[in-house]
Design a protein around this motif. Structure first.
Motif, PDB file in Angstrom:
ATOM      1  N   GLN A 226     -12.335  -5.016   1.916  1.00 26.33           N
ATOM      2  CA  GLN A 226     -11.565  -4.989   0.664  1.00 26.33           C
ATOM      3  C   GLN A 226     -10.132  -4.523   0.922  1.00 26.33           C
ATOM      4  OE1 GLN A 226     -13.234  -5.692  -2.320  1.00 26.33           O
ATOM      5  NE2 GLN A 226     -11.464  -5.424  -3.645  1.00 26.33           N
ATOM      6  N   GLU A 227      -9.952  -3.553   1.832  1.00 27.44           N
ATOM      7  CA  GLU A 227      -8.622  -3.030   2.122  1.00 27.44           C
ATOM      8  C   GLU A 227      -8.013  -3.635   3.384  1.00 27.44           C
ATOM      9  OE1 GLU A 227     -11.299  -0.773   1.721  1.00 27.44           O
ATOM     10  OE2 GLU A 227     -10.860  -0.533  -0.416  1.00 27.44           O
ATOM     11  N   GLN A 228      -8.834  -4.052   4.346  1.00 24.58           N
ATOM     12  CA  GLN A 228      -8.324  -4.444   5.657  1.00 24.58           C
ATOM     13  C   GLN A 228      -8.126  -5.944   5.846  1.00 24.58           C
ATOM     14  OE1 GLN A 228     -11.168  -2.770   8.344  1.00 24.58           O
ATOM     15  NE2 GLN A 228     -10.373  -0.691   8.137  1.00 24.58           N
ATOM     16  N   LYS A 229      -8.878  -6.777   5.158  1.00 24.35           N
ATOM     17  CA  LYS A 229      -8.816  -8.227   5.407  1.00 24.35           C
ATOM     18  C   LYS A 229      -7.479  -8.804   4.963  1.00 24.35           C
ATOM     19  CE  LYS A 229     -11.436 -12.454   5.000  1.00 24.35           C
ATOM     20  NZ  LYS A 229     -11.208 -12.759   6.384  1.00 24.35           N
ATOM     21  N   MET A 230      -6.928  -9.678   5.807  1.00 21.31           N
ATOM     22  CA  MET A 230      -5.654 -10.344   5.522  1.00 21.31           C
ATOM     23  C   MET A 230      -5.841 -11.855   5.604  1.00 21.31           C
ATOM     24  SD  MET A 230      -3.076  -8.305   5.057  1.00 21.31           S
ATOM     25  CE  MET A 230      -2.488  -6.671   5.356  1.00 21.31           C
ATOM     26  N   PHE A 231      -5.100 -12.566   4.792  1.00 22.12           N
ATOM     27  CA  PHE A 231      -5.025 -14.020   4.851  1.00 22.12           C
ATOM     28  C   PHE A 231      -3.630 -14.387   5.326  1.00 22.12           C
ATOM     29  CE2 PHE A 231      -8.434 -13.225   1.887  1.00 22.12           C
ATOM     30  CZ  PHE A 231      -9.374 -14.179   2.249  1.00 22.12           C
ATOM     31  N   TYR A 232      -3.568 -15.288   6.313  1.00 15.55           N
ATOM     32  CA  TYR A 232      -2.298 -15.654   6.920  1.00 15.55           C
ATOM     33  C   TYR A 232      -1.940 -17.085   6.572  1.00 15.55           C
ATOM     34  CZ  TYR A 232      -3.271 -11.509   9.720  1.00 15.55           C
ATOM     35  OH  TYR A 232      -3.555 -10.228  10.128  1.00 15.55           O
ATOM     36  N   SER A 233      -0.653 -17.299   6.344  1.00 21.19           N
ATOM     37  CA  SER A 233      -0.121 -18.651   6.176  1.00 21.19           C
ATOM     38  C   SER A 233       1.248 -18.703   6.848  1.00 21.19           C
ATOM     39  CB  SER A 233      -0.013 -19.025   4.696  1.00 21.19           C
ATOM     40  OG  SER A 233       0.871 -18.160   4.039  1.00 21.19           O
ATOM     41  N   HIS A 234       1.605 -19.865   7.349  1.00 20.54           N
ATOM     42  CA  HIS A 234       2.866 -20.007   8.079  1.00 20.54           C
ATOM     43  C   HIS A 234       3.629 -21.197   7.521  1.00 20.54           C
ATOM     44  CE1 HIS A 234       5.736 -19.927  11.372  1.00 20.54           C
ATOM     45  NE2 HIS A 234       5.159 -18.817  11.807  1.00 20.54           N
ATOM     46  N   SER A 235       4.948 -21.044   7.389  1.00 26.13           N
ATOM     47  CA  SER A 235       5.793 -22.107   6.857  1.00 26.13           C
ATOM     48  C   SER A 235       6.273 -23.068   7.935  1.00 26.13           C
ATOM     49  CB  SER A 235       7.003 -21.503   6.146  1.00 26.13           C
ATOM     50  OG  SER A 235       7.831 -20.838   7.095  1.00 26.13           O
ATOM     51  N   MET A 236       5.897 -22.830   9.198  1.00 27.09           N
ATOM     52  CA  MET A 236       6.298 -23.612  10.362  1.00 27.09           C
ATOM     53  C   MET A 236       7.771 -23.419  10.729  1.00 27.09           C
ATOM     54  SD  MET A 236       3.673 -24.830  11.581  1.00 27.09           S
ATOM     55  CE  MET A 236       2.020 -24.675  10.979  1.00 27.09           C
ATOM     56  N   TYR A 237       8.422 -22.464  10.121  1.00 23.54           N
ATOM     57  CA  TYR A 237       9.757 -22.064  10.545  1.00 23.54           C
ATOM     58  C   TYR A 237       9.653 -20.749  11.287  1.00 23.54           C
ATOM     59  CZ  TYR A 237      11.784 -25.599   7.515  1.00 23.54           C
ATOM     60  OH  TYR A 237      12.133 -26.796   6.928  1.00 23.54           O
ATOM     61  N   ALA A 238      10.647 -20.449  12.081  1.00 22.13           N
ATOM     62  CA  ALA A 238      10.637 -19.198  12.842  1.00 22.13           C
ATOM     63  C   ALA A 238      10.612 -18.013  11.885  1.00 22.13           C
ATOM     64  CB  ALA A 238      11.860 -19.123  13.742  1.00 22.13           C
TER      65      ALA A 238
ATOM     66  N   PRO B 136      -2.893  -9.641   1.492  1.00 22.11           N
ATOM     67  CA  PRO B 136      -4.118  -8.824   1.508  1.00 22.11           C
ATOM     68  C   PRO B 136      -5.216  -9.440   0.636  1.00 22.11           C
ATOM     69  CG  PRO B 136      -2.193  -7.483   0.979  1.00 22.11           C
ATOM     70  CD  PRO B 136      -1.757  -8.909   0.946  1.00 22.11           C
ATOM     71  N   TYR B 137      -6.449  -9.083   0.959  1.00 23.59           N
ATOM     72  CA  TYR B 137      -7.611  -9.604   0.245  1.00 23.59           C
ATOM     73  C   TYR B 137      -7.536  -9.292  -1.253  1.00 23.59           C
ATOM     74  CZ  TYR B 137     -12.464 -10.062  -1.261  1.00 23.59           C
ATOM     75  OH  TYR B 137     -13.598 -10.413  -1.941  1.00 23.59           O
TER      76      TYR B 137
END
Length: 194
Positions: free
Chosen positions: A70-82, A89-90
């Motif tokens: 609940q506190e630690q999980k992260m979701f990642y997304s990238h825009s393909m730019y540097a 966070p969850y």
């Protein structure tokens, strides 16, 4: 000569399943959904054939996780730019897009091949109990394989109405007296009737 035995069109027919995610653990729920999307519950399952069913998930905002996720999980997304990596966070993801949480978990449990996107397209996730017009497609699997007498496909179905129908059906079965057969069945198998 064909190797198919029986009516294979019925075996490959897609059925609609409903899952209520209220108070269900995310990983275990995603595992069961992935099995149905792949078709592993069918006797005709083949890894190279897309023979899975549709899955409707309601109440996605009430799914739970174990431990400190609940506190630690992260979701990642990238825009393909540097420097374009975004971390969500969850807790924030559950507030903004609870359907993405379940879809992401199911996606991770499906095989990483060409069929993955087709299988995920058959997953419909709703944050609340209302499933819209798609709720009318839900196949209800009862113990004896029949539908209740008061079944109306024109009614809009939600997870609450499904629970109510299941409760009524269970009460009806509890009060129902078992029927006796008029004559005993023969031991051989064929009883002479067509």
């Amino acid at each position: 000569m064909s190797q198919a035995i029986g009516n294979t069109a019925l075996a490959y027919a897609r059925v609609w399943h409903h899952v209520d995610a209220s108070e269900r653990v995310l990983g275990k729920l995603a595992d069961k959904i992935a099995l149905v999307l792949m078709g592993k519950h069918k006797p005709i399952y083949d890894p190279g054939v897309d023979c899975g069913d549709y899955v409707l998930v309601s109440n996605a905002k009430h799914v739970v996780v174990t431990g400190n996720k609940q506190e630690q999980k992260m979701f990642y997304s990238h825009s393909m730019y540097a420097g374009g990596l975004k971390e969500t966070p969850y807790k924030d993801m559950m507030v903004r897009h609870p359907d993405h949480v379940i879809r992401h978990a199911v996606s991770g449990m499906l095989p990483k091949n060409r069929l993955r996107d087709k299988r995920l397209a058959r997953l419909r996730v709703f944050s609340g109990p209302h499933m819209g017009i798609q709720g009318a497609n839900v196949f209800r699997s009862w113990e004896d394989g029949s539908l209740p007498e008061d079944f109306d496909p024109s009614q809009i179905t939600t997870s609450e109405t499904l629970k109510e129908v299941m409760r009524k059906e269970h009460e009806r079965r509890q009060t129902q007296v078992p029927l006796r057969r008029s004559r005993p069945r023969p031991l051989g198998g064929w009883d002479g009737r067509i």
